[in-house]
Design a protein around this motif. Structure first.
Motif, PDB file in Angstrom:
ATOM      1  N   ALA A  12       0.946  -1.281  -0.095  1.00  0.00           N
ATOM      2  CA  ALA A  12      -0.089   0.050   0.012  1.00  0.00           C
ATOM      3  C   ALA A  12       1.010   1.339   0.172  1.00  0.00           C
ATOM      4  CB  ALA A  12      -0.967   0.095   1.221  1.00  0.00           C
ATOM      5  N   LEU A  13       1.852   1.172   0.862  1.00  0.00           N
ATOM      6  CA  LEU A  13       2.751   2.520   0.853  1.00  0.00           C
ATOM      7  C   LEU A  13       3.600   2.565  -0.445  1.00  0.00           C
ATOM      8  CD1 LEU A  13       4.220   2.013   4.651  1.00  0.00           C
ATOM      9  CD2 LEU A  13       2.488   3.641   3.757  1.00  0.00           C
ATOM     10  N   ALA A  33       1.203   4.020  -3.073  1.00  0.00           N
ATOM     11  CA  ALA A  33       0.821   5.438  -2.577  1.00  0.00           C
ATOM     12  C   ALA A  33       1.900   6.337  -3.181  1.00  0.00           C
ATOM     13  CB  ALA A  33       0.874   5.629  -1.199  1.00  0.00           C
ATOM     14  N   PHE A  59       1.346   9.967  -3.494  1.00  0.00           N
ATOM     15  CA  PHE A  59       0.921  10.191  -2.279  1.00  0.00           C
ATOM     16  C   PHE A  59      -0.559  10.926  -2.315  1.00  0.00           C
ATOM     17  CE2 PHE A  59       5.236   9.471  -0.864  1.00  0.00           C
ATOM     18  CZ  PHE A  59       4.901   8.383   0.015  1.00  0.00           C
ATOM     19  N   ILE A 105      -3.989  10.608  -2.163  1.00  0.00           N
ATOM     20  CA  ILE A 105      -4.951   9.453  -1.462  1.00  0.00           C
ATOM     21  C   ILE A 105      -6.366  10.016  -1.377  1.00  0.00           C
ATOM     22  CG2 ILE A 105      -5.359   7.836   0.355  1.00  0.00           C
ATOM     23  CD1 ILE A 105      -2.176   8.305   0.689  1.00  0.00           C
ATOM     24  N   LEU A 122      -9.225   9.385   0.620  1.00  0.00           N
ATOM     25  CA  LEU A 122      -9.978   8.634   2.070  1.00  0.00           C
ATOM     26  C   LEU A 122     -11.404   8.740   1.669  1.00  0.00           C
ATOM     27  CD1 LEU A 122      -7.960   9.815   4.855  1.00  0.00           C
ATOM     28  CD2 LEU A 122      -7.940   7.496   3.885  1.00  0.00           C
ATOM     29  N   PRO A 125      -4.270   2.057  -2.939  1.00  0.00           N
ATOM     30  CA  PRO A 125      -3.510   2.263  -1.657  1.00  0.00           C
ATOM     31  C   PRO A 125      -4.344   2.227  -0.599  1.00  0.00           C
ATOM     32  CG  PRO A 125      -2.687   3.908  -3.196  1.00  0.00           C
ATOM     33  CD  PRO A 125      -3.687   3.257  -3.780  1.00  0.00           C
ATOM     34  N   VAL A 126      -5.250   2.970  -0.729  1.00  0.00           N
ATOM     35  CA  VAL A 126      -6.269   2.946   0.317  1.00  0.00           C
ATOM     36  C   VAL A 126      -6.738   1.569   0.647  1.00  0.00           C
ATOM     37  CG1 VAL A 126      -8.410   4.003   1.547  1.00  0.00           C
ATOM     38  CG2 VAL A 126      -6.706   5.475   0.375  1.00  0.00           C
ATOM     39  N   GLY A 148      -4.121  -0.656   1.980  1.00  0.00           N
ATOM     40  CA  GLY A 148      -3.555  -0.366   3.346  1.00  0.00           C
ATOM     41  C   GLY A 148      -4.764  -0.851   4.582  1.00  0.00           C
TER      42      GLY A 148
END
Lengths: 270, 126
Positions: free
Chosen positions: B36-37, B40, B45, B47, B49, B70-71, B74
């Motif tokens: 996930a990181l 991202a 980055f 993201i 949410l 990525p969200v 994660g």
């Protein structure tokens, strides 16, 4: 989310995990002040992040301790009834308290943690009496000789009560609670410190998981912040375990007790 | 019987199975969180949410819709991590059942029921 925040989370988590493992703690007492005071995260988010990091380190540590048979699994399962109930109550309470109240409570907890750390360090060299007249027998290798030392567990109701409180503090403030459980198991139930630490660590994952889902459901867990901090703390704890075999932690205990005292004052006055 | 040595529990199934479950859970979640990181970082980055806290059905829906953002990765890593100790309790129930230790089957089941009730409320109802 920025690259600098990611690096700060990984690095901060790594340092908290390393020192946590060196001092026999989950790392939450270092991670939460760092997330709140240095990175400026809201306290609810810091607690949620710390809880998942605590699950990662305790699960990895417990897997190792189970292979070494230093965990008293039956005692751990029994005490988990109390810690899980305490953690659920703590998680629900934390989500109705304001960030300011939680910060004040955490500062008091840090103060207590510092005193307990010093107390544990001062009693480190004391010879432990082993009792064989209790229940739930276990066995643990002697620190000096490596010979197996049998022991039993006494006064279970007393340690069940402390476990409930430790679970409650874990759910409320995002720490593992081992700082309360380990001395209680040792002093109340007469369990050798090594077995008490391994059994407490075994229980911490379940205790933290109980409250982690409450924070998750309230939206306090950020996927990137949680992931970065958990990975940092996980790899930091491996480093801490490696370092602990090479350096004496007595001096570190005193240094970190002083650091925790100052941090508790800083948080209280915030 | 104060002076008699206690019966020492030998190497048992619960220790081995619980350890295995914890290892698999920690490394699976660590892999998902690291992925996930990395994703991202690849996306710079940026993201998005979710507007509301996720429930497990929504997370599963996002996972199955093949949108490996990525969200979602994660959150999946974090949920796998949070479920790992609960799976360890299931391993203990099975282990104690095989060892025919009824008392600790009951104790482990009690812990599991508390956790299940709490997780069901948090992830499906809340």
């Amino acid at each position: 989310m920025t690259v600098s925040l990611l690096v700060a989370l990984l690095a901060g988590g790594f340092v908290a995990g390393t020192f946590g493992a060196l001092l026999g703690l989950g790392g939450g007492v270092f991670l939460i002040p760092y997330l709140v005071l240095v990175l400026g995260l809201p306290v609810h988010q810091a607690i949620a992040t710390s809880i998942v990091a605590v699950i990662a380190t305790s699960s990895a540590g417990a897997a190792l301790n189970l292979e070494r048979h230093t965990v008293n699994v039956r005692l751990g399962m029994l005490l988990e009834i109390a810690t899980v109930l305490g953690a659920i109550a703590g998680g629900i309470t934390a989500n109705v308290l304001s960030g300011a109240v939680l910060t004040k409570l955490f500062s008091v907890l840090l103060f207590l943690a510092a005193i307990l750390m010093v107390r544990r360090a001062r009693n480190h060299t004391r010879t432990e009496p082993v009792h064989l007249d209790g229940v739930l027998p276990g066995i643990v290798p002697d620190d000096g000789t490596g010979n197996p030392v049998p022991y039993t567990v006494r006064r279970i109701p007393g340690v069940l009560g402390v476990s409930f409180v430790a679970g409650n503090v874990s759910g409320l403030l995002g720490i593992g609670g081992g700082i309360f459980k380990v001395p209680a198991m040792n002093m109340i139930s007469g369990i050798p410190i090594k077995a008490a630490a391994a059994t407490s660590n075994f229980m911490i994952g379940v205790t933290a998981a109980a409250s982690a889902f409450i924070y998750f459901a309230h939206g306090h867990l950020h996927p990137m912040i949680g992931s970065a901090a958990a990975l940092g703390v996980l790899f930091g704890s491996f480093t801490g375990v490696w370092l602990s075999r090479r350096i004496h932690s007595h001096v570190l205990v005193w240094i970190f007790a002083v650091v925790l005292l100052f941090t508790s004052i800083e948080l209280y006055l915030r | 019987m104060a002076n008699e040595s206690p019966v020492i529990q030998p190497d048992n199934l619960v220790d081995h199975w619980a350890s295995l479950v914890l290892r698999i859970g920690v490394w699976t979640s660590a892999t998902l969180m690291a992925a996930a990181l990395v994703l991202a970082a690849v996306h710079g980055f940026r993201i998005d949410l979710p507007a509301h806290p996720l429930t497990l059905p929504v997370l599963l829906q996002r996972l199955l819709s093949s949108s490996l953002d990525p969200v979602t990765l994660g959150f999946t890593g974090l949920v796998v991590l949070m479920l790992t100790p609960i799976l360890r309790v299931i391993a203990a129930i099975v282990g104690f059942t095989v060892e025919r230790d009824r008392t600790f089957v009951f104790v482990s089941l009690t812990v599991f029921i508390f956790l299940l009730a709490e997780v069901t409320y948090s992830l499906f109802i809340k």
